[in-house]
Design an enzyme around this catalytic site. Sequence first.
Site, mmCIF file in Angstrom:
data_model
loop_
_atom_site.group_PDB
_atom_site.id
_atom_site.type_symbol
_atom_site.label_atom_id
_atom_site.label_comp_id
_atom_site.label_asym_id
_atom_site.label_seq_id
_atom_site.Cartn_x
_atom_site.Cartn_y
_atom_site.Cartn_z
ATOM 1 N N LYS A 1 27.516 63.267 85.694
ATOM 2 C CA LYS A 1 26.137 63.056 86.122
ATOM 3 C C LYS A 1 25.905 61.564 86.295
ATOM 4 O O LYS A 1 25.963 60.807 85.326
ATOM 5 C CB LYS A 1 25.159 63.641 85.098
ATOM 6 C CG LYS A 1 25.224 65.162 85.005
ATOM 7 C CD LYS A 1 24.233 65.706 84.011
ATOM 8 C CE LYS A 1 24.264 67.234 83.992
ATOM 9 N NZ LYS A 1 23.351 67.802 82.970
ATOM 10 N N ASP B 1 29.545 69.215 79.252
ATOM 11 C CA ASP B 1 28.490 68.449 79.918
ATOM 12 C C ASP B 1 27.857 67.503 78.918
ATOM 13 O O ASP B 1 28.323 66.390 78.705
ATOM 14 C CB ASP B 1 27.471 69.398 80.538
ATOM 15 C CG ASP B 1 26.296 68.676 81.192
ATOM 16 O OD1 ASP B 1 26.397 67.456 81.417
ATOM 17 O OD2 ASP B 1 25.285 69.332 81.472
ATOM 18 N N ASP C 1 25.748 78.189 82.790
ATOM 19 C CA ASP C 1 25.524 77.050 81.902
ATOM 20 C C ASP C 1 24.654 77.506 80.745
ATOM 21 O O ASP C 1 23.514 77.926 80.943
ATOM 22 C CB ASP C 1 24.845 75.915 82.682
ATOM 23 C CG ASP C 1 24.509 74.716 81.810
ATOM 24 O OD1 ASP C 1 24.976 74.667 80.651
ATOM 25 O OD2 ASP C 1 23.791 73.818 82.289
ATOM 26 N N GLU D 1 29.783 76.598 81.357
ATOM 27 C CA GLU D 1 29.439 75.264 80.864
ATOM 28 C C GLU D 1 28.662 75.342 79.552
ATOM 29 O O GLU D 1 27.662 76.069 79.458
ATOM 30 C CB GLU D 1 28.608 74.538 81.921
ATOM 31 C CG GLU D 1 28.202 73.119 81.565
ATOM 32 C CD GLU D 1 27.419 72.466 82.688
ATOM 33 O OE1 GLU D 1 26.317 71.951 82.415
ATOM 34 O OE2 GLU D 1 27.897 72.485 83.845
ATOM 35 N N GLN E 1 20.762 66.326 86.600
ATOM 36 C CA GLN E 1 19.898 66.059 85.451
ATOM 37 C C GLN E 1 18.442 66.359 85.812
ATOM 38 O O GLN E 1 17.535 65.643 85.432
ATOM 39 C CB GLN E 1 20.069 64.611 84.986
ATOM 40 C CG GLN E 1 19.609 64.377 83.556
ATOM 41 C CD GLN E 1 20.326 63.216 82.898
ATOM 42 O OE1 GLN E 1 21.537 63.204 82.815
ATOM 43 N NE2 GLN E 1 19.570 62.228 82.425
ATOM 44 N N LYS F 1 21.521 79.596 84.610
ATOM 45 C CA LYS F 1 21.249 79.196 83.241
ATOM 46 C C LYS F 1 21.294 80.428 82.329
ATOM 47 O O LYS F 1 20.624 81.430 82.592
ATOM 48 C CB LYS F 1 19.872 78.536 83.140
ATOM 49 C CG LYS F 1 19.802 77.150 83.790
ATOM 50 C CD LYS F 1 20.625 76.133 83.017
ATOM 51 C CE LYS F 1 20.380 74.723 83.528
ATOM 52 N NZ LYS F 1 21.148 73.720 82.759
#
Length: 367
Positions: free
Chosen positions: A266, A242, A191, A217, A294, A162
């Site tokens: 997802k 996403d 991401d 992402e 998720q 992240k």
Amino acid sequence: MKITEIEAIPYAIPYTKPLRFASGEVHTAEHVLVRVHTDEGLVGVADAPPRPFTYGETQTSVTGVIEKLFAPQLLGTDVFARERIHATLHRTVGNPAAKSALDMALWDIMGQSCGRPVTQLLGGFTDRMRVSHMLGFDTPRRVTAEAERIRDTYGITVFKVKVGRHPVRLDLDVCRVLRETLGGEVELYVDGNRGWTPSEAASALRELDDLGATLAEELCPADDVLGRRRLVRHSPIPFVADESATTPAEVTRSLLDGDAAAISIKTARTGFTGSQHVLFQCEGLGAEVVMGNQIDGQLGTLCTVAFGAAHAASSRRAGELSNFLDMSDDLLTEPLTITGGTLAVRDGPGLGAAIDEDKLARYRQDH
């Protein structure tokens, strides 16, 4: 076979540590267990994980729309009338997690009714997927220690990092230390959850490319239309959409407009039916896919691996299948097990999911 009852049960299970990222943080899995009952005694289950900071749904809104709107509309409907059911659901705007849980619970029933695993009904390509683990915001030392623990304990060698903090150097330092510590045999991708500006992302991508990152992402918002398009066009790393591509129509626009080169699927957001629509679109347009997370519990993860393993295109990359490891407990009677960096699908009828009723009673929020 007719639908006779639909339950939407809110429950809350704390995480052992919060997952922090650019658009929010999660301390507790405040999810909704969805159960669909039929007149032949079969019961389908699925999980709805609300993400208010991404899709606007809350635990209260999911239970409310299912109990007060969807359930009355669907009672008495044939389980196999999927197109009619989806037409009914789509008359209501939004509510992706609620709709997806209903869809997957119905697939669970269909699998049970014919004695076959859902993953075989969907495509049956393989029986397992490689696992990617998601690493949230923290110091380089702590993030690296977690990655080493996950690698050594579960054999996982793919990590989603992240990013999206300010200054950008905070995240680049984490990625650099991860690469230096874990070496070249580990795959890293990032991401941003829309946390950077296009110019910040463009600068970061040059260093991320040098570190061997394989995907990037949602580094900046899709609403930064020209900046995002320019960023994707010049990115040395495939750019993944996403939360900016949550419906088949958004996926098409994102790919054709040059807003992304790959798509995160997802099942918690598009169920099994909608996820197939997205996957087939991506195959037709030549776009790569990754099975996203998720912040799912074990039931949600079971759905993700069932779908991802069912298709060749969705099983090529490691799926984000391990964040249930950070939950303090779960609802399944038979826990999921990651071994050798892979997670296997269940071979029983339907999803192969059995709910521990004692644990559900302990964690449910409506009693």
